[in-house]
Design a protein around this motif. Structure first.
Motif, PDB file in Angstrom:
ATOM      1  N   PHE A  89       0.740  -1.038   0.111  1.00  0.00           N
ATOM      2  CA  PHE A  89       0.349   0.218   0.062  1.00  0.00           C
ATOM      3  C   PHE A  89       0.767   0.956  -0.022  1.00  0.00           C
ATOM      4  O   PHE A  89       0.550   2.105  -0.644  1.00  0.00           O
ATOM      5  N   ARG A  90       1.942   1.775   1.061  1.00  0.00           N
ATOM      6  CA  ARG A  90       2.765   2.336   0.659  1.00  0.00           C
ATOM      7  C   ARG A  90       3.899   2.460  -0.058  1.00  0.00           C
ATOM      8  O   ARG A  90       3.488   3.772  -0.591  1.00  0.00           O
ATOM      9  N   ILE A 141      19.846   7.535  -3.139  1.00  0.00           N
ATOM     10  CA  ILE A 141      19.430   6.013  -2.344  1.00  0.00           C
ATOM     11  C   ILE A 141      17.689   5.597  -2.702  1.00  0.00           C
ATOM     12  O   ILE A 141      17.063   4.214  -2.657  1.00  0.00           O
ATOM     13  N   TYR A 142      16.573   5.918  -3.349  1.00  0.00           N
ATOM     14  CA  TYR A 142      15.704   6.181  -3.758  1.00  0.00           C
ATOM     15  C   TYR A 142      14.969   7.343  -4.330  1.00  0.00           C
ATOM     16  O   TYR A 142      15.849   8.514  -4.335  1.00  0.00           O
ATOM     17  N   VAL A 143      14.730   6.838  -4.676  1.00  0.00           N
ATOM     18  CA  VAL A 143      13.208   7.751  -6.087  1.00  0.00           C
ATOM     19  C   VAL A 143      12.543   7.080  -6.479  1.00  0.00           C
ATOM     20  O   VAL A 143      12.123   5.931  -6.541  1.00  0.00           O
ATOM     21  N   ASN A 144      11.121   8.408  -6.346  1.00  0.00           N
ATOM     22  CA  ASN A 144      10.158   7.624  -6.658  1.00  0.00           C
ATOM     23  C   ASN A 144       9.357   7.811  -8.243  1.00  0.00           C
ATOM     24  O   ASN A 144      10.280   8.620  -9.052  1.00  0.00           O
ATOM     25  N   TRP A 169      19.535  12.187   3.634  1.00  0.00           N
ATOM     26  CA  TRP A 169      18.565  13.758   3.419  1.00  0.00           C
ATOM     27  C   TRP A 169      17.146  13.274   2.232  1.00  0.00           C
ATOM     28  O   TRP A 169      18.078  12.829   1.184  1.00  0.00           O
ATOM     29  N   MET A 170      16.095  13.819   2.562  1.00  0.00           N
ATOM     30  CA  MET A 170      15.163  13.286   1.551  1.00  0.00           C
ATOM     31  C   MET A 170      14.978  15.006   0.503  1.00  0.00           C
ATOM     32  O   MET A 170      14.453  15.560   1.968  1.00  0.00           O
ATOM     33  N   SER A 171      14.344  15.208  -0.261  1.00  0.00           N
ATOM     34  CA  SER A 171      13.682  16.042  -1.064  1.00  0.00           C
ATOM     35  C   SER A 171      12.703  16.130  -1.933  1.00  0.00           C
ATOM     36  O   SER A 171      12.601  14.821  -2.275  1.00  0.00           O
ATOM     37  N   SER A 172      11.944  16.803  -1.560  1.00  0.00           N
ATOM     38  CA  SER A 172      11.093  16.930  -2.372  1.00  0.00           C
ATOM     39  C   SER A 172      11.153  17.557  -3.847  1.00  0.00           C
ATOM     40  O   SER A 172      11.367  18.758  -2.958  1.00  0.00           O
ATOM     41  N   VAL A 173      10.821  17.439  -5.227  1.00  0.00           N
ATOM     42  CA  VAL A 173      11.473  17.833  -6.256  1.00  0.00           C
ATOM     43  C   VAL A 173       9.533  18.373  -6.665  1.00  0.00           C
ATOM     44  O   VAL A 173       8.618  16.767  -6.874  1.00  0.00           O
ATOM     45  N   VAL A 174       9.257  19.989  -6.726  1.00  0.00           N
ATOM     46  CA  VAL A 174       7.780  19.954  -8.125  1.00  0.00           C
ATOM     47  C   VAL A 174       8.016  20.412  -9.279  1.00  0.00           C
ATOM     48  O   VAL A 174       8.991  21.455  -8.960  1.00  0.00           O
ATOM     49  N   ASP A 175       7.612  20.317  -9.944  1.00  0.00           N
ATOM     50  CA  ASP A 175       8.176  20.921 -11.111  1.00  0.00           C
ATOM     51  C   ASP A 175       6.780  22.302 -11.165  1.00  0.00           C
ATOM     52  O   ASP A 175       5.593  21.884 -11.108  1.00  0.00           O
ATOM     53  N   LEU A 226       2.459   9.415  -5.911  1.00  0.00           N
ATOM     54  CA  LEU A 226       2.899  11.214  -5.687  1.00  0.00           C
ATOM     55  C   LEU A 226       2.702  11.736  -7.397  1.00  0.00           C
ATOM     56  O   LEU A 226       3.525  11.344  -8.235  1.00  0.00           O
ATOM     57  N   LEU A 227       2.257  13.107  -7.599  1.00  0.00           N
ATOM     58  CA  LEU A 227       3.383  13.769  -7.629  1.00  0.00           C
ATOM     59  C   LEU A 227       4.284  14.825  -8.060  1.00  0.00           C
ATOM     60  O   LEU A 227       4.771  14.919  -8.587  1.00  0.00           O
ATOM     61  N   VAL A 228       4.525  14.451  -6.728  1.00  0.00           N
ATOM     62  CA  VAL A 228       5.763  15.005  -6.341  1.00  0.00           C
ATOM     63  C   VAL A 228       6.995  14.475  -6.572  1.00  0.00           C
ATOM     64  O   VAL A 228       6.931  13.206  -6.437  1.00  0.00           O
ATOM     65  N   GLY A 229       7.614  14.573  -7.103  1.00  0.00           N
ATOM     66  CA  GLY A 229       9.187  13.722  -6.800  1.00  0.00           C
ATOM     67  C   GLY A 229       9.994  14.199  -5.723  1.00  0.00           C
ATOM     68  O   GLY A 229       9.722  15.179  -5.328  1.00  0.00           O
ATOM     69  N   MET A 230      10.368  12.515  -5.237  1.00  0.00           N
ATOM     70  CA  MET A 230      11.009  12.583  -3.957  1.00  0.00           C
ATOM     71  C   MET A 230      12.308  11.909  -4.090  1.00  0.00           C
ATOM     72  O   MET A 230      12.346  10.718  -4.951  1.00  0.00           O
TER      73      MET A 230
END
Length: 696
Positions: free
Chosen positions: A339-340, A361-364, A444-450, A347-351
């Motif tokens: 589910f996660r 180490i992680y991309v969505n 570090w976790m980054s949120s990337v918004v277009d 998500l529409l926001v890039g992680m």
């Protein structure tokens, strides 16, 4: 019952520790008191025989028989001075039976005792009666405290005089003040004369009787002091300890002491030594804490044993249930993970997650779609990343380094990246620490918004604003044309009037007056040209012609321009110049035009008024913002519902008006850094006033 027993045991432990510490403190007090008493007695005994020996010196006895012998007096003075230097005493001196000092060790000092009378001193009285005198007090001559020991000088049984030695106890008091706890020495009346706490000196443990106060004052024991206030002590006997508890204030802090009094009967003094009770209370608290801790440990041990037995039973009955739950938990975790994962993929926001060294180490999926690279192409990559824009590599590296060092802006930063297919994508990046369930910083976790579409919308908005500004400039050009039509009307009317006058003068054959009329025509034509030039300057401020102007000159010239018209309409113009030399920086023609317009409006407002009310007042006065110029009339005023509209373009109450005059005036005043306002006068009429900033 068990709880009551435990509490009683804890209380008993605290009391035992407190009593034990009190006994130790009391024993330490006794030892300290013995040491201080030994020091005091040793100090007195050190000088005990000195006055006795000095009293038997033949020169001393001889001087008492022949007090007028100068040579003998000099030998005795030298003898006393030598004894003082050898023994370290404060002073030695010889007193005859009348109490007059005949010789002293300080005979050559400004505060010499020689010639001074000490008959009222108790130690002199005791020695003259054949007894050894001991007395502590302040010196009558020097004002310095000391212990006085007096010995009679005898000739057989007759007492000829007294030898006195003064011992300073200041070094002893100074050593007490270096100690950690207070030490106090008081006389038989309870007055403190030595103390390690300066605030306690010359204060009493009890109120003194009138007889005691009279005795102290009569013998000058403590100088001219007439009051001996009570010490700020609260005393309470300590049961079974031989001392007492003392609550007082030291260095502005309330403190409790354990105190012990020791009598010195041979001197008539009482020595009080103290010990701080904080350690006693600390010992009690520590004992209570240890006892409570021991009781808690015992209780925990009992509880642990009971829990251990119960756990063994529960483990035997719950092992199968645990295995079943493990299977259910595993299935739930798998479902939760799925589910996660579905949530992350939607998500529409890039992680993007990176370790502390910058490795991805992680991309969505949203980030992969944003940059055009698959997860397998991004995972494990270190900076520079493949989607960094080639023109912004230095900025990208700096932003990435700031983020990895924890210095990323909390409100995010803008970043331009290059999609794999080559088109640019503008993003907003927000970075936060990546903390695992154990509280460990993993990266570090980054949120990337277009925000590419947003940027394009902002660009379109800017284009629309440019077009609106172009339209506004066109509207301003139209307003400028209307302004020129309004402002040129006055000089053109003046030109017409002067031309008619010139023609009439030419027909009458008056050449001198004709020349003046022609000069006025030339001046008005120049004024029309200047008005065109100034109106263009209002549209383009770079073309303005500003200079230093005296306000008085501008007002006078404006009045001269309107003088013929004022006379024709039987109007009176009064100039009130409170600060005629005030300087402003501006355009003379435009400021004169403001005044001309305001005076013209005043004239039109008073056309229907009787001749005695056709008065216009122009008043200039200093103001908090510079200089204030007010044009007042006695007309009907402005209707209250029209006050807010008088400065609006094209608003007018005159049938032949354009409604631009006041709007132009306000524009000119604001271009000069001032403001234009209007108010109705209480007695009728209106006042238009404007302010201009002055220059030094």
């Amino acid at each position: 019952m068990a709880l009551v027993a435990v509490l009683a045991l804890i209380a008993a432990s605290g009391n035992w520790a407190e009593q034990r510490e009190l006994q130790a403190k009391t024993e330490a007090l006794r030892q300290a008191a013995d040491a201080h008493v030994l020091g005091l007695r040793g100090l007195v005994e050190r000088y005990d025989l000195l006055p006795h020996a000095a009293a038997r010196h033949p020169d001393v006895r001889g001087l008492l028989h022949a007090s007028g012998d100068t040579a003998l007096r000099a030998r005795v003075n030298g003898y006393f001075a030598e004894l003082q230097n050898t023994t370290g005493a404060a002073a030695l001196f010889l007193v005859n039976r009348t109490g007059l000092t005949l010789a002293a060790s300080n005979w050559d000092a400004p505060t010499s005792f020689v010639g001074q009378s000490y008959r009222r001193r108790p130690y002199v009285e005791d020695a003259l009666q054949g007894r050894r005198g001991v007395f502590y007090g302040l010196g009558l001559t020097t004002g310095q405290s000391g212990l006085f020991i007096a010995e009679p000088v005898r000739a057989g049984r007759e007492v000829l005089g007294v030898v006195v030695i003064k011992i300073s106890l200041e070094p002893l008091q100074a050593s007490w003040r270096r100690g950690a706890t207070p030490v106090v020495l008081r006389d038989g009346r309870g007055i403190v004369f030595l103390s390690s706490v300066p605030a306690w000196l010359f204060r009493s443990v009890r109120a003194l009787s009138a007889a005691d106060l009279q005795w102290v004052a009569a013998h000058g024991q403590y100088g001219r002091r007439e009051r001996f206030d009570a010490l700020p002590w609260t005393m309470q006997a300590a049961d079974g300890m031989g001392g007492f508890t003392l609550r007082t204030q030291v260095a502005a802090h309330d403190t409790d002491f354990l105190a012990l009094d020791t009598l010195l009967p041979e001197l008539g003094w009482t020595l009080t030594v103290t010990e701080d009770l904080r350690e006693v209370r600390q010992a009690r608290r520590l004992a209570l804490a240890l006892a409570a801790l021991a009781a808690a440990l015992l209780l925990l041990a009992v509880l642990y044993w009971r829990l251990r037995e119960r756990r063994y039973a529960e483990q035997r009955s719950a092992r199968l249930e645990l295995e079943r739950r493990v299977e259910e938990r595993t299935r739930d975790l798998q479902e939760a993970h799925a589910f996660r994962k579905a949530m992350e993929d939607s998500l529409l926001v890039g992680m993007r997650a990176r370790d502390p060294q910058g490795k991805i180490i992680y991309v969505n999926p949203a980030l992969c779609a944003m940059v055009g690279y698959g997860a397998e192409e991004l995972l494990g990559r270190y900076p520079p990343y493949p989607y960094w824009h080639p023109d912004d590599l230095e900025k990208q590296a700096r932003d990435s380094d700031n983020a990895l060092r924890g210095r990323a802006a909390p409100h995010g930063f803008e970043s331009r990246i290059r999609h794999k297919d080559g088109h640019d994508v503008i993003t907003m990046v927000y970075t936060a620490p990546l903390i695992d369930a154990g509280g460990v910083h993993r990266g570090w976790m980054s949120s990337v918004v277009d925000i590419t579409a947003q940027k394009h919308a902002e660009a379109r908005q800017r284009d629309q604003e440019v077009r609106l500004q172009r339209s506004a400039r066109l509207a301003s050009a139209g307003e400028m044309a209307s302004t020129l039509a309004h402002e040129l009307n006055q000089p053109l009317m003046a030109l017409s009037n002067f031309a008619v006058a010139a023609r009439a003068l030419a027909e009458r054959g008056v050449p001198g007056m004709l020349t003046g009329a022609l000069d006025d025509i030339v001046e008005q034509s120049r004024r029309a040209s200047e008005i065109v030039k100034r109106v263009r300057a209002m549209i383009n401020p770079q073309r303005g012609d500003h200079e230093r102007l005296a306000v008085g000159e501008v007002l006078r010239h404006a009045g001269c321009l309107l003088k013929p018209e004022l006379e024709r309409h039987a109007m009176t113009l009064r100039l009130v110049l409170r600060d005629a030399q005030a300087q402003v920086r501006g355009d003379r023609v435009l400021l004169e035009q403001v005044l001309v317009n305001l005076i013209h409006n005043a004239m039109h407002a008073m056309q229907d008024q009787p001749r005695h009310r056709r008065r216009i007042v122009v008043d200039s006065a200093p103001d908090a913002h510079g200089i204030r110029v007010a044009v007042s009339d006695l007309g009907p005023g402005i209707p209250p519902d029209q006050v807010d509209q008088v400065f609006a373009p094209f608003f007018t109450t005159r049938p032949d008006g354009l409604g631009l005059g006041l709007n132009i005036c306000r524009t000119i005043v604001e271009a000069h850094g001032g403001t234009l306002t209007v108010d109705n006068r209480p007695g009728g009429g209106a006042t238009f006033s404007f302010t201009l900033p002055t220059v030094p």
